[in-house]
Scaffold this active site. Structure first.
Site, PDB file in Angstrom:
ATOM      1  N   GLY A 245       0.831  -1.211   0.000  1.00 29.34           N
ATOM      2  CA  GLY A 245       0.000   0.000   0.000  1.00 29.34           C
ATOM      3  C   GLY A 245       0.852   1.242   0.000  1.00 29.34           C
ATOM      4  O   GLY A 245       2.046   1.190  -0.296  1.00 29.34           O
ATOM      5  N   ASN A 246       0.255   2.381   0.300  1.00 27.10           N
ATOM      6  CA  ASN A 246       1.016   3.627   0.414  1.00 27.10           C
ATOM      7  C   ASN A 246       0.407   4.479   1.514  1.00 27.10           C
ATOM      8  O   ASN A 246      -0.595   4.112   2.115  1.00 27.10           O
ATOM      9  CB  ASN A 246       1.045   4.360  -0.932  1.00 27.10           C
ATOM     10  CG  ASN A 246      -0.342   4.728  -1.404  1.00 27.10           C
ATOM     11  OD1 ASN A 246      -1.035   5.513  -0.781  1.00 27.10           O
ATOM     12  ND2 ASN A 246      -0.766   4.123  -2.520  1.00 27.10           N
ATOM     13  N   ARG A 247       1.039   5.626   1.770  1.00 28.10           N
ATOM     14  CA  ARG A 247       0.666   6.403   2.957  1.00 28.10           C
ATOM     15  C   ARG A 247      -0.466   7.397   2.738  1.00 28.10           C
ATOM     16  O   ARG A 247      -0.718   8.244   3.585  1.00 28.10           O
ATOM     17  CB  ARG A 247       1.884   7.181   3.462  1.00 28.10           C
ATOM     18  CG  ARG A 247       2.978   6.302   3.971  1.00 28.10           C
ATOM     19  CD  ARG A 247       3.822   7.085   4.960  1.00 28.10           C
ATOM     20  NE  ARG A 247       4.959   6.313   5.379  1.00 28.10           N
ATOM     21  CZ  ARG A 247       6.189   6.499   4.937  1.00 28.10           C
ATOM     22  NH1 ARG A 247       6.431   7.462   4.060  1.00 28.10           N
ATOM     23  NH2 ARG A 247       7.169   5.753   5.366  1.00 28.10           N
ATOM     24  N   SER A 248      -1.157   7.328   1.608  1.00 22.77           N
ATOM     25  CA  SER A 248      -2.227   8.300   1.370  1.00 22.77           C
ATOM     26  C   SER A 248      -3.275   8.212   2.487  1.00 22.77           C
ATOM     27  O   SER A 248      -3.726   7.127   2.844  1.00 22.77           O
ATOM     28  CB  SER A 248      -2.878   8.012   0.018  1.00 22.77           C
ATOM     29  OG  SER A 248      -4.067   8.743  -0.098  1.00 22.77           O
TER      30      SER A 248
ATOM     31  N   ALA B 197      -4.437   7.604  -4.587  1.00 21.36           N
ATOM     32  CA  ALA B 197      -3.073   7.147  -4.872  1.00 21.36           C
ATOM     33  C   ALA B 197      -3.169   5.643  -5.147  1.00 21.36           C
ATOM     34  O   ALA B 197      -3.060   4.819  -4.234  1.00 21.36           O
ATOM     35  CB  ALA B 197      -2.182   7.433  -3.672  1.00 21.36           C
TER      36      ALA B 197
END
Ligand code: CTP
Length: 402
Positions: A209-212, A277
């Protein structure tokens, strides 16, 4: 236009204070109930008699006014009474007090205890306004949700010329009206927004995943609702809450789920804003069981490409649909964003730069540039709510021109 609205107008000691006499008169003329608080220094520039006459209310300047028999001005009540607190002009001195939480005069104490929204219009001389401390202090206020009406360029009291003039009263009134009585410019329009990250599973407990945080996308959805739109919000896994009778929220986890949700409803939308994102890749194989560690061995994860949702919509876009994408770039930012604008057939792209302090995934603030085929418009650091306001201002402006 401002009938029944309570406005607390703070005036601090700068030469631009004379313009706040006009501001007071216009606000009262538009139907607002205006109470003015002035700092001790402001009394050297404008008189309480003038402001009391124009506002129709006594001017407040100290905690315990002389001759009031010990009665005191309750700063907590003032902040609760107001629909909006406007400080115009805001001097460098009062700005630094607001930024550092001081409460040694009625105006700054009221700011500190105010529960209403706050708007400020700074005014100071060229080098004071350009000083990094001023920028840091303004950014701090923005970070706390204050709407900052950037100083304008022009001739200054010192004889110098440049940025530092307070916005004209007409501009401030326009901003106040926009804040208090947003027009339903998107009534009967349908707006689709994607927000947050996507999580691409590896096994039942792990994902890529990502930090959005989804904050930007949710701020855009909130603003579209304020403007009267019917909103579909396709949200990846986020902690953000939003509830509204005109909101259709679709929660998804993966890029493929987001693609399916968008494919289902993009055709009937007027404006589409892709703030999510989305993970460009996902693991090729997803294990049904938790992947166990094998001593002495490190697994290799094979990835496959996810659908590019925005590109798909760009390829199928109808002429009257307005499509907005986001780009996060670290180098050759404008050039790269322009390429995306073309490749994905967008009407506008909102460029975020990771090089800007205070901008990006986990902040409440963002610094963006709007890019269209004709224009590049750089916006200073603002709260994500304010950026959302600017995004729709820009969209409505471009729509009106087309
Ligand atoms: N986007 C999308 N679906 C994807 C990837 C991105 O809808 N699979 C959207 C994002 O919501 C955003 C824009 O496309 O509006 C970002 O474009 P993209 O090319 O993905 O940007 P980057 O991921 O930054 O691309 P790159 O890594 O190539 O720079």
């Amino acid at each position: 236009m401002l009938d029944g609205k309570n406005i607390l107008l703070g005036i601090t000691g700068g030469i631009a204070a004379y313009k706040s006499i006009f501001l007071t008169r216009e606000l009262a003329k538009l139907g607002a109930d205006v109470k003015v608080i002035i700092t001790p220094d402001a009394e050297q520039f404008v008189t309480p008699v003038t402001l009391a006459t124009l506002s129709g209310n006594p001017v407040l300047s100290s905690f315990v006014p002389e001759g009031a028999g010990g009665l005191w001005n309750n700063h907590v009540e003032l902040g609760k009474w107001a629909d909006l607190m406007v400080i115009a002009p805001l001097t460098a001195n009062t700005l630094s007090k607001l930024a550092s939480g001081q409460s040694n005069n009625l105006l700054v104490a009221t700011y500190l205890s105010a529960t209403c929204p706050v708007m400020v219009a700074p005014a100071m001389d060229l080098d004071m306004y350009a000083h990094p401390t001023t920028h840091e202090n303004l950014d701090k206020l923005r970070h706390h949700g204050v709407e900052v009406l950037e100083a304008a360029e022009g001739s200054l009291a010192s004889g110098l010329s440049g940025k530092g003039r307070m916005q004209e009263p007409e501009e401030i009134i326009e901003a106040i009206r926009h804040h208090l009585a947003p027009t339903e410019q998107l009534k009967d329009k349908r707006v689709l927004i994607t927000a947050g990250p996507t999580h691409e599973p590896l096994d039942p407990v792990r994902f890529i995943g990502n930090r959005s945080s989804g904050k930007m996308g949710f701020a855009i959805a909130k603003q579209a609702l304020r403007l009267g739109a019917e909103v579909t919000l396709v949200a990846g896994p986020v902690n953000a809450e939003l509830d509204h009778p005109r909101l259709n929220r679709m929660d998804v986890k993966t890029a493929e789920e987001m693609m399916a949700a968008v494919a289902h409803c993009y055709g009937e939308q007027d404006i589409l804003v892709f703030a999510a994102a989305v993970a460009d890749y996902r693991p090729k194989d997803v294990s049904n069981q938790k992947i166990k560690k094998t001593p002495g061995d490190a697994p290799v994860i094979e990835l496959v490409q996810n659908p590019d949702i925005l590109k798909f919509v760009g390829q199928h876009k109808k002429p009257d649909q307005f499509l907005v994408g986001f780009a996060l770039e670290t180098d050759q930012e404008v050039q790269n964003a322009r390429k995306k604008l073309d490749n994905k057939n967008l009407d506008m792209i909102v460029l975020n730069s990771l090089n800007d302090a205070g901008a990006g995934f986990e902040f409440d603030t963002n610094k963006v540039t709007f890019i269209t085929s004709k224009d590049v418009v750089e916006i200073p650091l603002k709260s994500k709510d304010e950026v959302a306001v600017d995004i729709f201002r820009q969209i409505l402006k471009l729509h009106a021109e087309s």
